[in-house]
Design a protein around this motif. Sequence first.
Motif, mmCIF file in Angstrom:
data_model
loop_
_atom_site.group_PDB
_atom_site.id
_atom_site.type_symbol
_atom_site.label_atom_id
_atom_site.label_comp_id
_atom_site.label_asym_id
_atom_site.label_seq_id
_atom_site.Cartn_x
_atom_site.Cartn_y
_atom_site.Cartn_z
ATOM 1 N N GLY A 8 46.494 34.595 37.294
ATOM 2 C CA GLY A 8 45.086 34.231 37.232
ATOM 3 C C GLY A 8 44.608 33.625 38.542
ATOM 4 O O GLY A 8 45.391 33.402 39.467
ATOM 5 N N LEU A 17 42.395 41.587 39.871
ATOM 6 C CA LEU A 17 43.508 40.682 39.603
ATOM 7 C C LEU A 17 44.500 41.399 38.698
ATOM 8 O O LEU A 17 44.109 42.269 37.909
ATOM 9 C CB LEU A 17 43.047 39.399 38.907
ATOM 10 N N LEU A 19 47.368 40.335 35.890
ATOM 11 C CA LEU A 19 48.032 39.311 35.090
ATOM 12 C C LEU A 19 49.374 39.834 34.601
ATOM 13 O O LEU A 19 49.514 41.017 34.295
ATOM 14 C CB LEU A 19 47.175 38.919 33.896
ATOM 15 N N HIS A 37 40.984 36.878 25.501
ATOM 16 C CA HIS A 37 40.383 35.884 26.377
ATOM 17 C C HIS A 37 39.412 35.002 25.610
ATOM 18 O O HIS A 37 38.928 35.375 24.531
ATOM 19 C CB HIS A 37 39.732 36.523 27.625
ATOM 20 N N THR A 89 34.913 35.968 33.258
ATOM 21 C CA THR A 89 35.446 34.622 33.432
ATOM 22 C C THR A 89 35.851 34.036 32.083
ATOM 23 O O THR A 89 35.053 33.976 31.148
ATOM 24 C CB THR A 89 34.408 33.711 34.103
ATOM 25 N N VAL A 116 40.942 32.838 34.615
ATOM 26 C CA VAL A 116 40.377 33.850 35.507
ATOM 27 C C VAL A 116 38.915 33.484 35.726
ATOM 28 O O VAL A 116 38.153 33.353 34.771
ATOM 29 C CB VAL A 116 40.492 35.264 34.903
#
Length: 120
Positions: A8, A17, A19, A37, A89, A116
């Motif tokens: 993250g 990104l 993970l 999330h 986010t 994130v």
Amino acid sequence: VQLVESGGGLVQPGGSLRLSCAASGSIYSINDMGWYHQAPGKERELVATITRGGSTNYADSVKGRFTISRDNAKNTVYLQMNSLKPEDTAVYYCYAGVKRGLLTGLYDYWGQGTQVTVSS
């Protein structure tokens, strides 16, 4: 059984990104693995899941941008996130459906979460 997430961080809109989540401990087999999330003030939501055989399922909001994969030999699940948006986010949690023995039941285990943040 422990699940440890990594990868993250802070990224600009449009960035990427990756993970990772590694499961360890007393594991006989792992069935489904996946990612959820949770944004501030909201409930935890499904992002993507993957079966042991590699079949995948995605939330509509991430289709075409995120890719879930796994390495069964390493008991690890990955989430490649491309074209990130500010609305991505959140804290991202991985989970795994684990059997700890041949005759034991299937239980879900969760990671501790990784933040994130997508912002310019």
